[in-house]
Motif scaffolding. Structure first.
Motif, short mmCIF file in Angstrom:
data_model
loop_
_atom_site.label_atom_id
_atom_site.label_comp_id
_atom_site.label_asym_id
_atom_site.label_seq_id
_atom_site.Cartn_x
_atom_site.Cartn_y
_atom_site.Cartn_z
N UNK A 223 0.81 -1.21 0.00
CA UNK A 223 0.00 0.00 0.00
C UNK A 223 0.85 1.27 0.00
N UNK A 224 2.13 1.17 0.39
CA UNK A 224 2.99 2.36 0.31
C UNK A 224 3.68 2.47 -1.05
N UNK B 196 -2.13 3.21 -2.19
CA UNK B 196 -2.63 2.88 -0.86
C UNK B 196 -4.11 3.16 -0.71
N UNK B 197 -4.62 4.06 -1.50
CA UNK B 197 -6.05 4.35 -1.40
C UNK B 197 -6.88 3.15 -1.84
N UNK C 254 -5.70 -0.19 -1.83
CA UNK C 254 -5.16 -1.47 -1.37
C UNK C 254 -5.32 -1.63 0.12
#
Lengths: 768, 768
Positions: free
Chosen positions: A471-472, A582-583, A585
């Motif tokens: 996510x990062x 990340x939004x 996942x």
């Protein structure tokens, strides 16, 4: 705009700084709390019956935690193909270095002293060392029970029907290639040339010696840290040997310090597991340098005869080759090598009549192992030297002679396989141009030599990969490929980065751990980037698709309208503003990829016929320019061009260093390196007496030349590059020497003594 | 023929023997070569400003390798939702136990001595301890900068818009549920009943205390062995805190020794990583038992008022609930708990008018943590006790009263969500039957009590799994689920075995390692078997399909005609002869599965409305039969029936032990356990003074009753079972006590003293 963002670029190996600053941890560096040190007691005799092993003295020594003999181990043999090696000898030792017992103790010194305290009573047996002795009628038989030995395939667990060890003899394997009618071919030839060549054993010499550390959990589960190129096959063999579930065995190699084919065989692993089980503590063994020589040998030596029939206009009409491989006492990859080299023994040429016999023979020496090229460099030493001998005999230019006979696109190989992506002619012409073949000055004191390169990739093997996008935005690639130092992990990172629009520095690569990484056949046969790369590419594409589909669902846009770049999703209507992945996942997305290389490696036992003997064939050419000191026999390689159709260079920098490394290895094999035997005993098992090439020995210029045909079966059309560059070095150099000084050397290595003797024959002196 | 071969069978936990024989290795047992021991210096004050920290004395002590303060760490706060906790306090300590400094030393004794040698100068600040104090005007504010704190979602990285900490106050979160018009509802009611209940803090008391071991590689990569329930979230938080790539952080928990919700929060991890970085050696910290009390607290205590309007015929018309949660100084999962418990605070009943306010308040006590049920047992203590109070007032049978108002299939919850699989009535009737509700004998001295059970599963979380089938037929399941001791790993093995036709003993399960195992939100919220199980099922089916497709291709038969059983492929035309899968595989096949639970957990900030607040809702009922010693106040629970619609019991034995364990935990919470505070100080932080239930305290009979509606969202229709059985224990028991002795206890725990005082009020004595 460039076609690619990351692949095709010369990116330094991602672990380069860690390695040169000493921060990298090799398998050798693994330590565990409570770890003991192990040592192996090895046979001092080439062939002997064990009458008695008395371990009581060793067991009584303070600090000794376990002494292991065959009695503690399963009554089984191990082996890559033919199960012909006992982990610890029970009855007979078959080479100097054969393992007899092992000790685990609180430190290395105690373990070594305990090994010395083990009393072994041997009864010496007659031994055979050379291929002729092995074949001689009435010769001592190295493996008396050979006919009963188990045979297991290397790529599947099916048996290999064309392998037929001949019980009661020293013939481990006899591979026959039959194409056309070679007798008629010779009859119809205008010239018939016969030749004989020999090639020595050279040592793998990885800077990291073989090492293995085993931990046995109370539950019985085993973890082994081992310097191996193929963690999954080592696990399979270890599980089979100890009759354990494969899922209860974990093998970890990560990134090792060199392999070159010498680390694909069960070696120390069953010994450390046996010791750790008996001692109830983890046990580690690191081979001494001498031990790597006497216990793992090196490249398979042997001898070959070649007979060629040719028309007056330089067309090859028939070729008969006989190869005698000195297989030592352990066949290891020998049956595969003896078979596949038989295929290429007649060279990458159109020859209507071909007859090859390749014999793998047992002797009482340490068993050689797979070595970069798996026999191709040895066979091409003969075949490509011989091409120049024939050309010279015909008075034809050696380049022209090769081009006239070279295989072309769509040709059938002698075993019947239709060949594709055949770029041999282009490679030869390029190699010739690189060494000024067309710019010779009359009277110049420089020799030029060429050699064709032809190399297979092992058929029917599997690579799988996982790619995580966190996510990062960081990416992790998991591949069973063990990075032996070639930079394959960097190539995998580039492929993942390319497919995911990521920065390669955001990609970490986990390699070579059976528990962490998906199945991979291993880092052998120039397959890592092709097979592993295809799997990584598919896995990355899957991860990308998943991210874009999730983003599409959330944004209410079609997935194909979205782009993934730099860990962000980009929508067409807001081109200035990326949305961090990340939004969309949670944790990460996981993509899976799998690639199964084609081919079967099954052959008709009488003719060697096979519809697809290899996964793919690689073409190249070597060109050498040399100067020779006629007095001393010293050769200076002024320029060595190594030309390869690698399809596509994922990382041109790694490709260059692979080529340079292989060329230097080839230079060592050509001029310096030789494992010297006195009977069954190696007399130079150390880096003082065994001559590795140093900076002063390498060519003045190495010219790596890459042809990108995009015809490879790997990612973006790539082919493998690990092995081909070594294949042509020795014959190209020998041809160049002959070109300038008119001396044909037929035995490796081309030492100054040997060449000087050929140039300045010393009249025999009578002793008084 | 049975529908299933492996699931639905009571298989003992696969690791049971290892655990009872001491062979199992817990995260606590991890050791590394060169490992140091760490200790944490904690605040002795509930609220104080740090004037000065002098570590020079500690640093000078022999054997001390690193002393860590806030200066060595990022200037950030951590927290599950609201980032309100400093890893090491820089300025203000907010509870007794707040970490101030840490030491790494050669052994635990040195580390402890060094902690004592650190001089910290504090300036005490006024503190608040109870919820009323926290709300009082002019109260000291626990977090002065609250309004500026970062908020991060638990299930996605999106912020949570309905969370609004009120800066300048101690109100961390105020959740409002508004449905209908509660004022009108009360006006139209025939009876209005008001009640007030309180619930204490109880401690998680896992037998394995919190522990963490960090290794920092020279490359900077971090590996943490930690006793945590959610390796992937711990990794995410750790990477965020240290500003590292998630791929550079590995968290390993494997199978831990109990969690109960207390191990889902970043705790020791950043401290050991900080120490290991500074010391350049691995560092391990194991909390003492006292430390687990003062640093990790326990279940969130508080107080609630309930006001209910009811018609003369027993129909619920309105309910107003106010909950005041004592959130300590660290909110942890509090915002989520305060929100979701507000939803269920009015009970699983049809009530046209509902008004709930749930306040999470900061105080200067250790922050409570998620605890089995995440607040549902506390709220149901009030709600379900109150149901009996109202029924008694109306003169209605409490079972009949519940049935008359119970939610039914397809009803809408007060927040608007349509409910499915509602089997509450069936559960209540079954619980009643189990405790002889319908067989009461007049004059018998036994009390009977019931309580409804209603529990959500956290919405919008992800589980992924990999299943390998090796060429030897053994199976490995990789799941990010951390097996906290519940047997979820065994359930995963059963699911894989079922789908693959394998023997469950041939299946090994790898859990809880971010590098080894695919993403999983973690072992919380009764989601492991449902989410993880679905992922494993899909992964196993994928592996099965791959095997059969490969076999089909090789055998020239359609895949659907082939069967996979016992590691063999069976063809219809040769039913007596299976073909080992190894014939079709190389290494293994890898199947991948993924399950994303529905729901969003987003609410309208003014009304609490949400289309799907949870992944799924679980229904059940508790029935208790008690005898009461009127003189001593001792209660004997003769029978406790715990009835659950679990959809389908993957492993009936594990389901029973889960129910029994939760019931015993509920008994402890009801009668014995209480973390006792004197202001900000815990006075009983050890297992001598803190009373855990022992064998003599458990009910004479526990009757786990399982209803298999097959309506769950998990594999084979399963629902989760980890939390529901604890939800109804306290109110069912209190209702039974009231039933037999007519004493209503409204404050937990129901100690003999408290009950005896209620039964035998001591007249106030005047002091002379």
């Amino acid at each position: 705009m460039a076609e690619f963002t990351t692949v095709g670029r010369p990116i330094p190996k991602l672990d380069a700084v860690d390695k040169v600053t000493g921060r990298h941890r090799y398998p050798l560096d693994a330590v565990l709390p409570g770890m003991l040190w192990g040592k192996v007691l090895r046979s001092p005799y080439p062939h002997a019956r064990i009458r008695r092993i008395d371990t009581s003295g060793a067991e009584a020594m303070p600090g000794v935690m376990a002494v292991l003999t065959w009695r503690d181990l399963p009554r089984k043999r191990v082996g890559n193909v033919i199960k012909d090696q006992e982990v610890l000898a029970s009855d007979v030792v078959r080479y100097v270095g054969d393992a007899v017992a092992a000790v685990a103790a609180v430190d290395e010194g105690v373990a070594e002293a305990a090994c010395r305290a083990i009393e072994v009573e041997y009864e010496e047996l007659p031994a055979v060392f050379e291929v002729d002795e092995a074949l001689a009628p009435g010769a001592p038989v190295v493996h008396e029970d050979l006919a009963g030995y188990e045979i297991r395939g290397v790529t599947t667990s099916a048996t290999i029907p064309f392998l037929r060890p001949q019980g009661g003899t020293n013939i481990c394997h006899h591979f026959k290639l039959r194409h056309g009618d070679v007798a008629r071919g010779f009859r119809e030839s205008d010239h018939v040339v016969e030749d004989e060549f020999s090639f020595q054993m050279i040592h793998h010499a990885p800077l990291e010696p073989h090492s293995s550390l085993a931990q046995v959990l109370p539950s019985g589960e085993v973890t082994v840290w081992s310097s191996v190129q193929n963690v999954h096959r080592i696990r399979q063999w270890l599980a089979e040997y100890f009759d354990m579930a494969q899922s209860a065995v974990r093998v970890i190699a990560l990134k090792l310090g060199g392999g070159f084919g010498g680390k694909i065989t069960l070696t120390l692993e069953p010994i450390v597991v046996g010791l750790a089980r008996k001692a109830g503590q983890p046990v580690k063994i690191v081979m001494t340098r001498s031990e790597t020589f006497i216990a793992t040998g090196g490249r398979r030596p042997g001898r070959m005869t070649i007979k060629t029939g040719v028309s007056h206009d330089g067309r090859l009409l028939a070729r008969q080759v006989t190869i005698l491989w000195n297989g030592g006492a352990v066949s290891e990859s020998g049956p595969i090598s003896a078979s596949l080299t038989a295929l290429i023994a007649s060279g990458p040429y159109r020859i209507p009549n071909v007859h090859v016999d390749s014999y793998l023979l047992y002797t009482n020496r340490v068993g050689p192992r797979a070595f970069r090229g798996l026999g191709a460099p040895q066979v091409f030493w003969g075949t490509e030297s011989h091409m120049d001998v024939v050309a010279r005999k015909l008075g034809v230019d050696p380049l022209e002679f090769r081009l006239r006979n070279a295989l072309e696109e769509g040709d059938r190989a002698p075993w019947g396989e239709r060949l594709h992506g055949v770029t041999l002619k282009e490679c030869l012409q390029r190699a010739a141009a690189e060494i000024g073949w067309f710019d010779r000055t009359p009277g110049e004191n420089v020799g030029r030599g060429l050699a064709s390169i032809w190399k297979w990739t092992v058929p029917g093997t599997l690579s799988q990969a996982l790619v995580k996008v966190h996510e990062d935005g960081t990416v992790a690639v998991m591949t069973g490929i063990a990075d032996v130092g070639t930079g394959s992990a960097t190539a995998m990172a580039q492929i993942a980065a390319e497919e995911l629009g990521a920065d390669v520095r955001q990609v970490s690569v986990v390699v070579g751990d059976t528990e962490l990484t998906p199945y991979d056949y291993g880092s052998t046969s120039s397959r890592s980037t092709v097979h592993g790369g295809n799997a990584v590419k598919e896995a990355a594409q899957s991860a990308r698709r998943q991210i874009l589909e999730r983003a599409a669902a959330e944004l209410g846009l079609a997935a194909e309208r979205l782009e993934l770049r730099q860990g962000q999703v980009w929508r067409p209507d807001r081109p200035e503003e990326g949305i961090p992945v990340g939004r969309f996942l949670q944790g990460y997305v996981l993509g899976f990829g799998s690639f199964h290389g084609g081919g079967q490696g099954l052959f008709d036992p009488e003719t060697g016929a096979s519809p697809r003997a290899a996964h793919e064939w690689k073409y190249g050419a070597t060109g050498a320019m040399v100067e020779v000191d006629r007095e001393t026999g010293r050769v200076r390689v002024k320029r060595l061009a190594s030309v390869h159709d690698i399809g596509f260079a994922i990382n041109p920098l790694s490709v260059e260093t692979q080529i340079e490394g292989a060329v230097v290895m080839g230079i060592g094999a050509t001029f310096l390196e030789e494992v010297v035997f006195d009977g069954g005993q190696i007399v130079n098992p150390n880096f003082m007496d065994y001559l590795l090439p140093t900076a002063t020995d390498v060519p003045d210029e190495i010219a790596p030349v890459v042809i990108e045909s995009r015809k490879g079966d790997g990612p973006y059309g790539a082919k493998g590059i690990g092995e081909p560059p070594i294949v042509g070095v020795s014959p190209a150099v020998a041809n160049a020497i002959d070109d300038v000084v008119g001396a044909r050397i037929r035995d490796l290595p081309i030492t100054p003594e040997r060449l000087a003797r050929a140039l300045n024959p010393i009249p025999e002196r009578r002793t008084a």
